[in-house]
Design a protein around this motif. Structure first.
Motif, short mmCIF file in Angstrom:
data_model
loop_
_atom_site.label_atom_id
_atom_site.label_comp_id
_atom_site.label_asym_id
_atom_site.label_seq_id
_atom_site.Cartn_x
_atom_site.Cartn_y
_atom_site.Cartn_z
N ASN A 96 0.82 -1.22 0.00
CA ASN A 96 0.00 0.00 0.00
C ASN A 96 0.85 1.26 0.00
O ASN A 96 0.40 2.32 0.45
CB ASN A 96 -0.95 0.01 1.20
CG ASN A 96 -0.22 0.29 2.51
OD1 ASN A 96 0.95 -0.07 2.65
ND2 ASN A 96 -0.90 0.94 3.45
N ASP A 97 2.09 1.16 -0.50
CA ASP A 97 2.95 2.33 -0.53
C ASP A 97 2.33 3.42 -1.40
O ASP A 97 1.88 3.19 -2.52
CB ASP A 97 4.33 1.96 -1.09
CG ASP A 97 4.24 1.13 -2.35
OD1 ASP A 97 3.71 0.01 -2.27
OD2 ASP A 97 4.68 1.60 -3.41
N GLY A 98 2.32 4.63 -0.87
CA GLY A 98 1.76 5.77 -1.59
C GLY A 98 0.25 5.87 -1.49
O GLY A 98 -0.34 6.77 -2.09
N GLU A 99 -0.39 4.97 -0.75
CA GLU A 99 -1.85 5.01 -0.60
C GLU A 99 -2.22 5.62 0.75
O GLU A 99 -1.51 5.41 1.74
CB GLU A 99 -2.44 3.60 -0.70
CG GLU A 99 -2.17 2.88 -2.02
CD GLU A 99 -2.91 3.51 -3.18
OE1 GLU A 99 -3.83 4.31 -2.93
OE2 GLU A 99 -2.58 3.21 -4.34
N PRO A 100 -3.31 6.36 0.82
CA PRO A 100 -3.69 6.99 2.10
C PRO A 100 -4.22 6.00 3.13
O PRO A 100 -4.11 6.24 4.32
CB PRO A 100 -4.79 7.99 1.68
CG PRO A 100 -5.36 7.42 0.42
CD PRO A 100 -4.22 6.74 -0.28
N GLU A 101 -4.80 4.87 2.67
CA GLU A 101 -5.37 3.91 3.59
C GLU A 101 -4.27 3.08 4.25
O GLU A 101 -3.30 2.70 3.60
CB GLU A 101 -6.35 2.98 2.88
CG GLU A 101 -7.66 3.64 2.48
CD GLU A 101 -7.55 4.35 1.15
OE1 GLU A 101 -6.44 4.35 0.59
OE2 GLU A 101 -8.55 4.91 0.68
N THR A 147 -9.27 2.06 13.85
CA THR A 147 -8.25 2.28 12.81
C THR A 147 -8.64 1.79 11.42
O THR A 147 -8.07 2.26 10.44
CB THR A 147 -6.92 1.61 13.21
OG1 THR A 147 -7.15 0.20 13.37
CG2 THR A 147 -6.41 2.18 14.52
N MET A 148 -9.57 0.85 11.31
CA MET A 148 -10.01 0.39 9.99
C MET A 148 -11.22 1.24 9.58
O MET A 148 -12.33 1.00 10.05
CB MET A 148 -10.36 -1.10 9.99
CG MET A 148 -10.64 -1.64 8.60
SD MET A 148 -11.00 -3.42 8.56
CE MET A 148 -9.36 -4.11 8.67
N ARG A 149 -10.99 2.22 8.74
CA ARG A 149 -12.03 3.20 8.43
C ARG A 149 -13.19 2.59 7.66
O ARG A 149 -14.35 2.90 7.89
CB ARG A 149 -11.44 4.34 7.61
CG ARG A 149 -10.29 5.06 8.29
CD ARG A 149 -9.76 6.15 7.39
NE ARG A 149 -8.43 6.59 7.79
CZ ARG A 149 -7.69 7.44 7.10
NH1 ARG A 149 -8.16 7.92 5.96
NH2 ARG A 149 -6.49 7.79 7.52
N GLY A 150 -12.92 1.76 6.73
CA GLY A 150 -13.98 1.16 5.91
C GLY A 150 -13.37 0.16 4.94
O GLY A 150 -12.15 -0.08 4.95
N ASP A 151 -14.20 -0.41 4.11
CA ASP A 151 -13.73 -1.39 3.16
C ASP A 151 -13.10 -0.71 1.95
O ASP A 151 -13.67 0.24 1.39
CB ASP A 151 -14.88 -2.30 2.71
CG ASP A 151 -15.42 -3.14 3.86
OD1 ASP A 151 -14.60 -3.55 4.69
OD2 ASP A 151 -16.64 -3.37 3.91
N THR A 152 -11.96 -1.18 1.54
CA THR A 152 -11.27 -0.63 0.39
C THR A 152 -10.54 -1.76 -0.35
O THR A 152 -10.02 -2.68 0.29
CB THR A 152 -10.24 0.44 0.81
OG1 THR A 152 -9.42 0.77 -0.31
CG2 THR A 152 -9.36 -0.05 1.95
N LEU A 210 -5.55 -5.04 -4.13
CA LEU A 210 -6.14 -4.67 -5.41
C LEU A 210 -6.03 -3.16 -5.64
O LEU A 210 -5.87 -2.39 -4.69
CB LEU A 210 -7.61 -5.08 -5.46
CG LEU A 210 -7.90 -6.59 -5.37
CD1 LEU A 210 -9.37 -6.83 -5.07
CD2 LEU A 210 -7.52 -7.29 -6.67
N HIS A 211 -6.14 -2.75 -6.88
CA HIS A 211 -6.16 -1.32 -7.20
C HIS A 211 -7.54 -0.76 -6.87
O HIS A 211 -8.55 -1.48 -6.97
CB HIS A 211 -5.85 -1.12 -8.69
CG HIS A 211 -5.57 0.30 -9.05
ND1 HIS A 211 -6.59 1.20 -9.37
CD2 HIS A 211 -4.42 1.01 -9.15
CE1 HIS A 211 -6.05 2.37 -9.64
NE2 HIS A 211 -4.75 2.29 -9.52
N PRO A 212 -7.65 0.50 -6.47
CA PRO A 212 -8.98 1.10 -6.20
C PRO A 212 -9.96 0.97 -7.36
O PRO A 212 -11.18 0.99 -7.15
CB PRO A 212 -8.64 2.57 -5.91
CG PRO A 212 -7.25 2.53 -5.36
CD PRO A 212 -6.56 1.43 -6.10
N ASN A 213 -9.45 0.82 -8.58
CA ASN A 213 -10.35 0.63 -9.73
C ASN A 213 -11.19 -0.64 -9.59
O ASN A 213 -12.24 -0.76 -10.24
CB ASN A 213 -9.54 0.54 -11.03
CG ASN A 213 -8.98 1.87 -11.45
OD1 ASN A 213 -9.39 2.91 -10.95
ND2 ASN A 213 -8.03 1.85 -12.37
#
Length: 562
Positions: free
Chosen positions: A216-221, A241-246, A252-255
């Motif tokens: 998750n390098d470079g990702e805000p989550e 600490t786990m804000r939501g499902d991503t 996986l990519h956010p796409n």
């Protein structure tokens, strides 16, 4: 009385039912979906009990997996309870932790608690990845809480035997990934994905505050494993600490979430379309389904009546019939069969529209498919796997015929760039490449494998000439990532970029012992985006990141894209 249904258990169940009916006992029949045929007899037995009058304390409990074979009579008289798993990684992780008692957590040492938390996280990943469809798994697997329970028992035994020494990570990963959860997995790429999850989770860093989201390098989550603590603290840590499902939580990519939502929307609109009235209402230019299907019938007949190949004449004209020529002749033969079926079924349907034939079930299904812009089932059986609508499918079909026409003009020469997506059986073309290589170099065929080089050109016009070694192919699309044509490596997708066309690729045969796997991602190639049984081969793509990153991201090449 507790009975696990299976072969031969019907006699035992009937004996317990008779006793319970008379004496007021309770009977529990487990897994009745395994004996669907016997359920008809069970329904008759229950009807007889009603006539006779059962003891007032008699109760019958049934458990089953989802099944379409349970008689309506049994379902109608039951009080039905369902136990559905929660949706979302966060809910699944909390449920997995709550499966164990507080005493179980408190009695375990700090190392075991950390590993158990990692195991629960792995369990949640394996369950919830199914939501991403083919991007998540090639097949659906029945992972359940029983796999978590048995894995935890093995973990406890191993930790007790280790005596507080070095943690046997490799043994634990093998038990979890190849036996407990891996026992369900039959697809090699799904098994590899499961193994890479365990490689990311089951390591010494898990005993400290390790990042749980892979790559998750470079990702805000972000979500980190807490220091060993109590069950309540673990649950509180997840909530905080786990804000939501991503999709990032799965590697996986956010796409991937866009694809998941789009697929759900397409399914809903397809259902709405199927439910709409089949009769045109009101005045105006609106056509009825019959008129739409009749117009489509005539259009397709006009386009493909003159199509076809003279395979025998071409075969006689060949000076020599090598592997590539065999592929050409086989593809032409398949196309001739498909064209014949299309023309036969449409001419038959046209006679039905004209009133000269009675409309049969198959003719009605064909008419409905033409109206709904779907490929008729009779054509699908004689063609290739595809997710296209009928209009797009026919255009694609015509392009395939045109490529075979171009090749048949000079059958002894391979096309400068071959549109490999245009073959019904692309595996045969890849095998032909290996056969030609084996004949040319006097190598053993069973010791060869395909090797891919990606060029820096996107269209056939930019290619100077045919490849000296192997064949140049095009028509592939990357899903889950993108190809960086400047640096020649796999890279992260851009936002909202679902599929990326690949440059022209050179496929050649090399000796297996000369294959270099360093800095290479073995990318699976599938015929369609449904993946699964449409696997073709593995393409070797260069990567600067770890290949595990692309395995978890579900990166693949797709041949047939709309």
């Amino acid at each position: 009385h507790n009975v696990s249904m299976g072969q031969g258990q019907d006699i035992i169940a009937e004996r317990y039912l008779e006793t319970a009916h008379r004496e007021g006992h309770w009977v529990l029949l487990n897994n009745i979906h395994l004996m669907v045929r016997w359920l008809v007899q069970l329904e008759k037995t229950l009807d007889d009990f009603v006539v006779e009058g059962s003891h007032e304390k008699f109760r019958l409990f049934l458990t089953s997996d989802p099944s379409c074979g349970i008689p309506i009579g049994i379902l109608a008289r039951c009080i039905k309870l369902t136990n559905e798993p929660p949706t979302g990684l966060k809910a699944n992780l909390k449920r997995a932790i709550c499966f164990f008692s507080k005493e179980h957590f408190e009695e375990a040492d700090s190392k075991t608690r950390s590993i158990l938390f990692g195991l629960c996280y792995y369990h949640g990943l394996m369950l919830e990845r199914r939501a991403f469809g083919p991007l998540g798994y090639n097949m659906r697997y029945p992972f359940a809480v029983g796999d978590l329970r048995d894995s935890a028992v093995c973990l406890q035994n191993y930790m007790e035997n280790s005596g507080g020494g070095k943690i046997p990570w490799e043994d634990l990963k093998y038990i979890f990934g190849d036996i407990m959860y891996g026992g369900h997995i039959v697809n090699d790429f799904d098994r590899l994905m499961s193994s890479e999850y365990l490689n990311c989770i089951m390591r010494d860093e898990l005993l400290d505050e390790m990042e749980m989201y892979p790559f998750n390098d470079g990702e805000p989550e972000s979500f980190k494993c807490p220091a060993p603590t109590t069950q309540d603290r673990y649950l509180a840590h997840i909530d905080e600490t786990m804000r939501g499902d991503t999709p990032i939580a799965f590697g996986l990519h956010p796409n991937a979430e866009i694809d998941f939502r789009t697929t759900a929307s397409d399914s809903m609109f397809r259902t709405i379309l199927e439910l709409q009235p089949r009769q045109a209402s009101g005045a105006g230019d609106m056509q009825s389904p019959n008129q739409i299907a009749e117009a489509a019938t005539q259009d397709i007949l006009d386009r493909f009546t003159e199509k076809g190949f003279d395979v025998e004449s071409l075969q006689r004209s060949l000076d020599a019939q090598g592997p590539y020529q065999n592929v050409l002749l086989q593809e032409m033969s398949v196309m001739n069969v498909l064209i014949a079926e299309i023309l036969r079924s449409l001419k038959e349907l046209r006679l039905g529209f004209q009133g000269e034939l009675t409309m049969s079930d198959s003719m009605e299904q064909l008419m409905n498919a033409l109206f709904m812009d779907q490929v008729p089932s009779g054509w699908v059986k004689k063609s290739w796997p595809s997710t296209r609508g009928l209009s797009s499918w026919l255009s694609n079909f015509n392009d395939r015929l045109n490529q075979l026409d171009d090749w048949s003009a000079s059958p002894m020469e391979l096309l400068k760039v071959t549109w490999v997506s245009g073959f019904v059986n692309p595996q045969a073309f890849l095998t032909a490449i290996l056969q030609v290589t084996a004949q040319k170099n006097q190598w053993e065929l069973d010791k060869l494998e395909t090797s891919c080089d990606v060029l820096k050109v996107m269209s056939p016009e930019e290619v100077s000439g045919p490849s000296r070694d192997g064949a140049q192919i095009m028509g592939l699309f990357m899903e889950g990532a993108r190809w960086d044509i400047k640096n020649g490596v796999v890279d992260k997708s851009k936002p909202k970029e679902m599929f990326v066309p690949m440059p022209v690729m050179v496929v050649k045969g090399i000796s297996s012992d000369r294959a270099d796997a360093r800095g290479v991602y073995q990318c699976p190639v599938y015929k369609t985006s449904t993946r699964g049984p449409t696997f073709v081969f593995k393409a070797q793509l260069k990567t600067k990141s770890s290949p595990a990153r692309w395995v978890l991201a579900g990166v693949a090449l797709i041949l047939d894209m709309q």
